[in-house]
Enzyme design. Structure first.
Site, PDB file in Angstrom:
ATOM      1  N   SER A   1      -9.375  -0.867   7.483  1.00 59.30           N
ATOM      2  CA  SER A   1      -8.758  -0.677   6.016  1.00 59.30           C
ATOM      3  C   SER A   1      -8.086  -1.979   5.575  1.00 59.30           C
ATOM      4  CB  SER A   1      -8.085   0.531   6.002  1.00 59.30           C
ATOM      5  OG  SER A   1      -8.832   1.559   5.893  1.00 59.30           O
TER       6      SER A   1
ATOM      7  N   SER B   1      -9.432   1.480   3.392  1.00 61.32           N
ATOM      8  CA  SER B   1      -8.545   2.461   2.303  1.00 61.32           C
ATOM      9  C   SER B   1      -7.714   1.585   1.609  1.00 61.32           C
ATOM     10  CB  SER B   1      -7.913   3.427   2.996  1.00 61.32           C
ATOM     11  OG  SER B   1      -6.969   2.709   4.035  1.00 61.32           O
TER      12      SER B   1
ATOM     13  N   LYS C   1       0.899  -1.155  -0.166  1.00 58.11           N
ATOM     14  CA  LYS C   1       0.075   0.010  -0.151  1.00 58.11           C
ATOM     15  C   LYS C   1       1.020   1.322  -0.053  1.00 58.11           C
ATOM     16  CE  LYS C   1      -3.686   1.901   2.801  1.00 58.11           C
ATOM     17  NZ  LYS C   1      -4.581   1.569   4.112  1.00 58.11           N
TER      18      LYS C   1
HETATM   19  N1  GLN Z   1     -12.999   3.915   6.803  1.00 60.24           N
HETATM   20  C1  GLN Z   1     -12.280   4.262   8.110  1.00 60.24           C
HETATM   21  C2  GLN Z   1     -11.917   5.805   7.914  1.00 60.24           C
HETATM   22  O1  GLN Z   1     -12.041   6.384   7.001  1.00 60.24           O
HETATM   23  C3  GLN Z   1     -11.005   3.391   8.418  1.00 60.24           C
HETATM   24  C4  GLN Z   1      -9.823   3.627   7.630  1.00 60.24           C
HETATM   25  C5  GLN Z   1      -8.534   2.618   8.010  1.00 60.24           C
HETATM   26  O2  GLN Z   1      -8.718   1.806   8.533  1.00 60.24           O
HETATM   27  N2  GLN Z   1      -7.701   3.383   7.513  1.00 60.24           N
HETATM   28  O3  GLN Z   1     -11.232   6.201   9.014  1.00 60.24           O
END
Ligand code: GLN
Length: 518
Positions: free
Chosen positions: A175, A151, A76
Site C-alpha cells: 500500500s 490503499s 494517511k
Molecule cells: N491491497 C492489499 C490489500 O488489500 C494491500 C493493502 C495494504 O498494503 N495495506 O490487503
C-alpha cells in the site's frame, strides 16, 4: 520556481536559510489544495487553521534564530493524530478524535514539520485503489478517470499533485509502493520493525509498516531519518539504531549484483511494464550493477498466503470496533445528519454521514447495538476480510489454512535468504500494470488482489522495498521495485539515488490539473 515545485529537502534548506517563512510555504500548499483537491480528492481532512497557527508560531520563534523543520506534510488517515479526526477511511470511525498521536506524527511535529491534513485510503487499508474508502474515491493526478492505487492512494495522489511535498503511507501488502508506482512518485516500505507502528490503526499487525511517499529518493532518506528507530511504545519496533540515511545518497553502485526473480516477471505482467523495468535494469547495468535472472520459487504462492494471513489478523484486530469505544455507535446520535459528503478543503470538521443512522431510535439490546454498528459501519471489503479471517482461524480450518500459510511464509522467507546470499538486492516491477480506470475492478475482488502480485512477497518476508518511477506506458507512470535484505534501506536508497541521477522520470509532472470532478 514556485514553492510547491520544491522538494521537501529543498524547502528545508530554504527555511533553514531564512529565505522563506513557514507561513509562506504553508499558504502555498494550502492554495494548491484549494485549487486541485476538488478534482483529486486526496484529503479526508485539511487542518488548515491549525497549520497556519503552527507556522505563525514557528516563524515568530525563528526570528530569534534559525529553527529546524517547517516543511508541510500529510498523513494517511490511519495514523492517529491527537484531537484531529482519524477515520482509517471507515464510517465506523466517523467522528473519532484520538486522545494521542502516532509516534510517527509526534516525531515529525517535534522536528517542526507541519501537518496539512489526513489523506484518503481504502477502508482500514484494505484495497488497491482507494475505491474501498467509506467516504469517496481519490483520483490519479495523471488521469483523473483512473485510480491512484491504494490503499495509501490519498497520500500518493497528494504528493503527485504537489498538494504536499511529502506524505506518510502504510504498507501491509504493497500500500505504499503500489500507489507510489501508479502516481509516479517514490515510495519506501521499510523493514518490518524499523518504524514504530504505535498509533497506526492496525490492519494485519505482522505486516503493517509505515513509510515515506516522496517526489525523490533524497526526500525518502530525509523523511526516513525522522521516523525510523526504536520506540518503547511499540514492542515490535526493532532495537536497532537507525543510521543517517542521507549519507547513503552517493551514486556509486559499481560492482553490486542484482537478481531479477522470474516469478515476478512472468505471467500477468503487462509487456510494456516489463519493457520499462528491463530498461531500468539496463541503466543499472550501465552503472556497473551485474543483473541476473533468479528465482523465488514460493513467490508464486505469496498472494494465497497473504489472503489467509492478512484477513486472519484483521478479523482479530477489527473485533474492537463494536460501537462501545470509538466513533460510530448504532442508536446514539450526537450530531445532525445533513451536510456535504466530504469536507470543504480548509475545513476541519469530519464529514457527516452515519450520524443520520445514529439518530434513529436506539437498539433493543446490547447485541443489536454490536451487530447493527458493525453491519452499518463496515464496508463490503472489510466484512469480506473479517469473514475470511474468522473462517481460516476457526477450529478445524486453522491447521488446514492459517498454519499452512504461516509455514509457506517461512519457505518464502528462506527463498529470499538464499537469494540474498548471492545478490545484493532484487529488482522487479512494482505493479503488474499501470493505473487502471476507476470502477474497473471494484466489483471483482480477485482482480483487485492481483495488483499486489509483486509487492506482497517482500511484505510477507518483512523486507524493505523501494518503488521508483522508471518511465511511462500509455502516458501513465511505471514503477521499479528494489528489494533488499532486512535493514538494507541504505543500500536501496543508494541504488535508487544512483538510478535517479541517470534518469529524469521522477521530474515529470502530471498533466495540468483543475478538472472538476463534481
Ligand atoms: N491491497 C492489499 C490489500 O488489500 C494491500 C493493502 C495494504 O498494503 N495495506 O490487503
Amino acid at each position: 520556481m514556485k514553492l510547491i515545485d520544491r522538494t521537501a529537502s529543498q524547502l528545508a534548506t530554504l527555511l533553514q536559510d531564512g529565505e522563506v517563512t513557514r507561513s509562506e510555504v504553508v499558504e502555498a500548499f494550502l492554495d494548491r489544495i484549494d485549487a486541485v483537491d476538488e478534482s483529486v480528492a486526496a484529503f479526508l481532512h485539511v487542518t488548515a487553521d491549525r497549520a497556519r497557527r503552527l507556522a505563525r508560531a514557528a516563524d515568530k520563534a525563528a526570528e530569534g534564530g534559525a529553527t529546524p523543520g517547517g516543511v508541510p506534510f500529510a498523513l494517511k488517515d490511519n495514523m492517529c493524530t491527537r484531537g484531529i479526526p482519524t477515520t482509517s477511511g471507515s464510517r465506523i470511525l466517523e467522528g473519532y478524535r484520538p486522545p494521542y498521536s502516532a509516534t510517527v506524527a509526534s516525531r515529525l511535529e517535534d522536528a517542526g514539520f507541519i501537518l496539512l491534513g489526513k489523506t484518503n485510503l481504502d477502508e482500514f487499508a484494505m484495497g488497491s485503489s482507494t475505491e474501498n474508502s467509506g467516504y469517496f474515491p481519490t483520483a490519479n493526478p495523471w488521469d483523473l478517470r483512473r485510480v491512484p492505487g491504494g490503499s495509501s492512494g490519498g497520500s500518493a495522489a497528494a504528493v503527485a499533485a504537489f498538494e504536499v511535498p511529502f506524505a506518510l503511507g502504510s504498507d501491509t501488502g504493497g500500500s505504499i509502493r503500489q500507489p507510489a508506482s501508479f502516481c509516479g512518485v517514490v515510495g519506501l516500505k521499510p523493514t518490518y520493525g524499523l518504524v514504530s507502528r504505535y498509533g497506526l490503526v492496525a490492519f494485519a499487525s505482522s505486516l503493517d509498516q509505515i513509510g515515506p511517499i516522496t517526489r525523490d529518493v533524497t526526500d525518502a532518506a530525509m523523511v526516513l531519518n525522522l521516523i525510523a528507530g526504536p520506540d518503547p511504545l511499540d514492542s515490535t519496533s526493532a532495537r536497532v539504531r537507525a543510521p543517517d540515511y542521507t549519507q547513503a545518497l552517493v551514486p556509486d553502485v559499481d560492482g553490486l549484483v542484482a537478481g531479477l526473480p522470474k516469478e515476478l516477471f512472468g505471467e500477468g505482467i503487462d509487456p510494456e511494464v516489463k519493457a520499462r523495468v528491463s530498461e531500468a535494469a539496463g541503466v543499472l547495468g550501465d552503472l556497473g550493477v551485474q543483473v541476473e535472472e533468479c528465482s523465488l520459487p514460493h513467490a508464486t504462492y505469496a498472494l494465497d498466503m497473504y489472503y489467509i494471513i492478512a484477513p486472519a489478523e484483521a478479523s482479530s484486530n477489527l473485533a474492537r470496533y463494536d460501537g462501545t469505544r470509538y466513533g460510530f455507535r448504532y442508536g446514539v446520535g450526537e450530531s445532525p445528519a445533513e451536510g456535504p459528503a466530504r469536507p470543504e478543503p480548509g475545513g476541519e470538521d469530519p464529514p457527516p454521514g452515519l450520524a443520520a443512522e445514529a439518530a434513529r431510535p436506539g437498539p433493543a439490546d446490547l447485541l443489536e447495538m454490536y451487530v447493527e454498528t458493525r453491519r452499518r459501519g463496515f464496508g463490503p471489503e472489510v466484512k469480506r476480510r473479517i469473514m475470511l479471517g474468522t473462517y481460516v482461524l476457526s477450529a478445524g480450518y486453522y491447521d488446514a489454512y492459517y498454519l499452512r500459510a504461516q509455514k509457506a511464509r517461512t519457505l518464502l522467507r528462506q527463498d529470499f535468504e538464499r537469494a540474498f546470499s548471492r545478490y545484493d538486492f532484487l529488482i522487479s516491477p512494482t505493479c503488474p500494470t499501470v493505473a487502471f480506470p476507476l470502477g474497473e475492478k471494484v466489483d471483482d475482488p480477485l482482480q483487485m488482489y492481483l495488483a499486489d502480485l509483486c509487492t506482497i512477497p517482500a511484505s510477507l518476508a518483512g523486507l524493505p522495498a523501494l518503488s521508483l518511477p522508471c518511465g511511462f506506458s500509455q502516458g501513465l507512470p511505471v514503477g521499479l521495485q528494489l528489494m533488499g535484505p532486512p535493514f538494507s534501506e541504505e543500500l536501496l536508497l543508494r541504488v535508487g539515488f544512483a538510478y535517479e541521477q541517470r534518469t529524469d522520470h521522477h521530474t515529470k509532472r502530471p498533466p495540468l490539473l483543475g478538472v472538476k470532478r463534481r
